[in-house]
Design a protein around this motif. Structure first.
Motif, PDB file in Angstrom:
ATOM      1  N   CYS A  82       0.792  -1.284  -0.028  1.00 22.88           N
ATOM      2  CA  CYS A  82       0.029  -0.096  -0.047  1.00 22.88           C
ATOM      3  C   CYS A  82       0.924   1.413  -0.001  1.00 22.88           C
ATOM      4  CB  CYS A  82      -1.082  -0.124   1.249  1.00 22.88           C
ATOM      5  SG  CYS A  82      -2.316   1.180   1.085  1.00 22.88           S
ATOM      6  N   THR A  83       1.598   1.543  -1.099  1.00 18.60           N
ATOM      7  CA  THR A  83       2.153   2.814  -1.365  1.00 18.60           C
ATOM      8  C   THR A  83       1.498   3.529  -2.437  1.00 18.60           C
ATOM      9  OG1 THR A  83       4.298   1.639  -0.940  1.00 18.60           O
ATOM     10  CG2 THR A  83       4.606   3.807  -1.468  1.00 18.60           C
ATOM     11  N   SER A  89       2.844  -4.629  -4.752  1.00 18.54           N
ATOM     12  CA  SER A  89       4.038  -4.787  -3.620  1.00 18.54           C
ATOM     13  C   SER A  89       5.020  -3.926  -3.923  1.00 18.54           C
ATOM     14  CB  SER A  89       4.125  -6.272  -3.885  1.00 18.54           C
ATOM     15  OG  SER A  89       4.572  -6.655  -5.328  1.00 18.54           O
ATOM     16  N   GLY A  90       5.119  -3.071  -5.139  1.00 15.55           N
ATOM     17  CA  GLY A  90       6.126  -2.030  -5.167  1.00 15.55           C
ATOM     18  C   GLY A  90       7.642  -2.557  -5.647  1.00 15.55           C
ATOM     19  N   SER A  91       8.410  -1.843  -5.275  1.00 14.62           N
ATOM     20  CA  SER A  91       9.910  -1.966  -5.802  1.00 14.62           C
ATOM     21  C   SER A  91      10.765  -2.129  -4.546  1.00 14.62           C
ATOM     22  CB  SER A  91      10.524  -1.120  -6.640  1.00 14.62           C
ATOM     23  OG  SER A  91      10.378   0.120  -6.057  1.00 14.62           O
ATOM     24  N   TRP A  92      12.009  -2.388  -4.572  1.00 13.52           N
ATOM     25  CA  TRP A  92      12.917  -2.513  -3.440  1.00 13.52           C
ATOM     26  C   TRP A  92      14.227  -1.964  -3.900  1.00 13.52           C
ATOM     27  CZ3 TRP A  92      12.071  -1.605   1.405  1.00 13.52           C
ATOM     28  CH2 TRP A  92      12.838  -1.913   2.293  1.00 13.52           C
ATOM     29  N   GLY A 112       1.784  -0.404 -10.434  1.00 14.67           N
ATOM     30  CA  GLY A 112       2.878   0.210  -9.621  1.00 14.67           C
ATOM     31  C   GLY A 112       4.320  -0.366 -10.132  1.00 14.67           C
ATOM     32  N   ASP A 113       5.064  -0.105  -9.120  1.00 14.17           N
ATOM     33  CA  ASP A 113       6.493  -0.414  -9.338  1.00 14.17           C
ATOM     34  C   ASP A 113       6.986  -1.919  -9.481  1.00 14.17           C
ATOM     35  OD1 ASP A 113       7.245   2.293  -9.227  1.00 14.17           O
ATOM     36  OD2 ASP A 113       8.373   2.292  -7.395  1.00 14.17           O
ATOM     37  N   CYS A 114       5.866  -2.857  -9.021  1.00 12.50           N
ATOM     38  CA  CYS A 114       5.990  -4.229  -9.478  1.00 12.50           C
ATOM     39  C   CYS A 114       5.811  -4.714 -10.590  1.00 12.50           C
ATOM     40  CB  CYS A 114       5.083  -5.202  -8.387  1.00 12.50           C
ATOM     41  SG  CYS A 114       3.328  -4.743  -8.589  1.00 12.50           S
ATOM     42  N   PRO A 156       9.859   2.488 -12.670  1.00 10.04           N
ATOM     43  CA  PRO A 156       9.502   2.738 -11.537  1.00 10.04           C
ATOM     44  C   PRO A 156       9.318   4.276 -11.120  1.00 10.04           C
ATOM     45  CG  PRO A 156      11.765   1.964 -10.978  1.00 10.04           C
ATOM     46  CD  PRO A 156      11.210   2.088 -12.609  1.00 10.04           C
ATOM     47  N   LEU A 157       8.005   4.789 -11.360  1.00  8.49           N
ATOM     48  CA  LEU A 157       7.792   6.302 -11.026  1.00  8.49           C
ATOM     49  C   LEU A 157       6.499   6.352 -10.418  1.00  8.49           C
ATOM     50  CD1 LEU A 157       8.666   7.917 -14.328  1.00  8.49           C
ATOM     51  CD2 LEU A 157       9.728   8.611 -12.364  1.00  8.49           C
ATOM     52  N   ALA A 158       6.426   7.181  -9.314  1.00  6.18           N
ATOM     53  CA  ALA A 158       5.150   7.465  -8.637  1.00  6.18           C
ATOM     54  C   ALA A 158       3.943   7.923  -9.432  1.00  6.18           C
ATOM     55  CB  ALA A 158       5.169   8.690  -7.636  1.00  6.18           C
ATOM     56  N   THR A 159       4.312   8.469 -10.516  1.00  6.53           N
ATOM     57  CA  THR A 159       3.165   8.972 -11.422  1.00  6.53           C
ATOM     58  C   THR A 159       2.342   7.953 -12.226  1.00  6.53           C
ATOM     59  OG1 THR A 159       4.838   9.456 -13.107  1.00  6.53           O
ATOM     60  CG2 THR A 159       3.918  11.253 -11.880  1.00  6.53           C
ATOM     61  N   ASN A 160       3.169   6.865 -12.732  1.00  2.00           N
ATOM     62  CA  ASN A 160       2.732   5.586 -13.327  1.00  2.00           C
ATOM     63  C   ASN A 160       1.929   4.858 -12.340  1.00  2.00           C
ATOM     64  OD1 ASN A 160       4.029   5.947 -15.766  1.00  2.00           O
ATOM     65  ND2 ASN A 160       5.806   4.882 -15.273  1.00  2.00           N
ATOM     66  N   ALA A 161       2.499   4.850 -11.146  1.00  3.64           N
ATOM     67  CA  ALA A 161       2.018   4.096  -9.913  1.00  3.64           C
ATOM     68  C   ALA A 161       0.355   4.536  -9.724  1.00  3.64           C
ATOM     69  CB  ALA A 161       2.831   3.883  -8.699  1.00  3.64           C
TER      70      ALA A 161
END
Length: 452
Positions: free
Chosen positions: A9-10, A112-115, A279-281, A296-301
């Motif tokens: 949940c980002t 689940s985003g990125s790391w 998102g980033d995943c 990986p960009l917040a705008t895309n997410a």
């Protein structure tokens, strides 16, 4: 009643939940998040480190409490340990008690985003070698930098250069290390990175470019960073060499790119029915190359998370793709880019040329003026625009958003050259510099066709 499970949940997760609540108020939503917070804007970390943002709580735009009040079951500090997309079940472990429970769902949303990429560098486990991604990292960087005098930043991408500026302005002795021989080399050409490198050097920042980190040394706490070309004293090291998709849990059950990024269709559906990802995943549809790419960009997410909700029951709103558009302010430099550089285009096997202008943005009779530098990259055969970069001391970064629209719509250099932009001496010249850079490209192609 539709049961929706959300993993992570980002930005994408927050956007998906907000929109599912609006569109399907009856849905039962279970959210699983390893941290104790949601919606952290990690792009604000450098501003927090630099003291521009004084209160880190301002870097959140949604809260657990707010979602719970709307009936969402927020399983915070819970890690999803197993997921079976065939049976539509998942197992989640409460990281505080160790309890594991099984949950069933009708629709699964993987956000689940990125790391951060963490190469196995000897000494990485020393104190004060930190990552830069989430709220806890931000707090650690602030806490540890208070007593640190010599800071080494590893990685000269956007986050790395922003942190270097923040640390330098805080009076630290800063070294920036990157394996490439230029900063920001993935996003910008030399003409656009040289002025920023000069500013760093003028401010006393050590640029250790074209060097690879081989180890960190020290007692319990890091004291030196060793590279293949030298060594640098450090009492704080921040690692920001890029991100990888956080998809270990599910990648063997879904279609992914080689790096583990989940491939989705324009409706955010994965290769398995009722499993969505954002998102980033994920890989995104990249308009300049027309191929899936990892950006990986917040705008895309946020856009992808919003689309998941709209397509959760029936596919009806397609993702228009991305150009990877981004902006950056370092000292007096206002920089923005969209799409491909010539180097990236060559790697993608696109045949491109570019046009470049360097000019004042207002008529010469205006008492104040500024120089803007801009580059346009276009495909040779079709004349389709595939990229642009811009740098100036004044802020013209919004121009790049216009080029982003052009790329998304497959506009040619001729179409951009003749697009109607206003003229007013306070703001621009009779020929807007955006028309001008496209006309420059057009002129080049006319000369080449005459010669041919």
């Amino acid at each position: 009643m539709m049961k929706v499970a959300v993993i992570g949940c980002t930005h994408a997760g927050t956007a998906a939940i907000t929109n599912v609540l609006n569109l399907y108020p009856e849905a039962e939503i279970d959210v699983f998040e390893k941290n104790d917070n949601v919606s952290f804007l990690s792009c604000g970390i450098a501003l927090y480190v630099g003291g521009v943002v004084e209160d880190a709580s301002g870097l959140f735009y949604a809260s657990v409490d707010q979602f719970e009040k709307q009936g969402v079951r927020m399983h915070m500090k819970h890690e999803v340990t197993e997921c079976n997309v065939t049976d539509k079940t998942l197992e989640a472990k409460d990281l505080q008690t160790g309890d594991v429970q099984t949950y069933a769902y009708d629709k699964l949303i993987v956000t689940s985003g990125s790391w951060p990429v963490t190469p196995p560098i000897p000494g990485s486990n020393l104190n004060n070698v930190v990552l830069c991604k989430n709220y806890d990292h931000a707090k650690e960087i602030i806490r540890r930098s208070e007593s640190a005098k010599k800071v080494v930043v590893v990685g000269a991408g956007y986050i790395g250069v922003e942190l270097v500026e923040a640390f330098e302005e805080n009076g630290k002795d800063v070294t920036l290390i990157d394996a490439e021989d230029r900063i920001l080399s993935r996003y910008l050409d030399e003409k656009f990175t040289n002025p920023v490198e000069k500013s760093f050097e003028d401010k006393g920042v050590t640029l250790a470019l074209g060097q690879t980190v081989s180890s960190f040394t020290g007692g319990n706490t890091v004291e030196k960073v060793i590279t293949d070309q030298g060594e640098f004293d450090a009492d704080l090291v921040v690692m920001c060499i890029g991100f990888r998709p956080n998809t270990g849990l599910i990648r063997d059950q879904l279609h992914t790119l080689d790096n583990g990024a989940i491939v989705v269709n324009p409706y955010m559906q994965t290769s398995v029915e009722d499993v969505y990802a954002a998102g980033d995943c994920c890989a995104v549809s990249y308009n300049p190359t027309k191929e899936p790419s990892y950006i990986p960009l917040a705008t895309n997410a946020v856009r992808m998370g919003t689309l998941v909700a709209h397509n959760l029951v029936t596919p009806k709103l397609a993702y228009p793709g991305t150009q990877g558009t981004s902006g950056l302010k370092i000292y007096n430099h206002h920089i923005a880019s969209t799409g491909l550089t010539e180097t990236a285009a060559a790697e993608a096997e696109l045949n491109v040329r570019s046009s470049y202008i360097e000019d004042t943005y207002r008529p010469d009779f205006m008492p104040e003026n500024d120089v803007v530098k801009m580059k346009l990259v276009y495909e040779v055969e079709s004349h389709r625009i595939v990229g642009a970069q811009l740098i100036a001391d004044a802020d013209f970064t919004q121009t790049i958003n216009t080029v982003s629209v052009a790329i998304a719509n497959d506009m040619t250099i001729e179409q951009l050259a003749l697009t109607d932009f206003f003229f007013q001496p306070h703001f621009n010249k009779p020929v807007n510099f955006l028309n001008q850079v496209a006309m420059e490209a057009m002129g080049q192609e006319t000369k080449k066709s005459v010669k041919a």
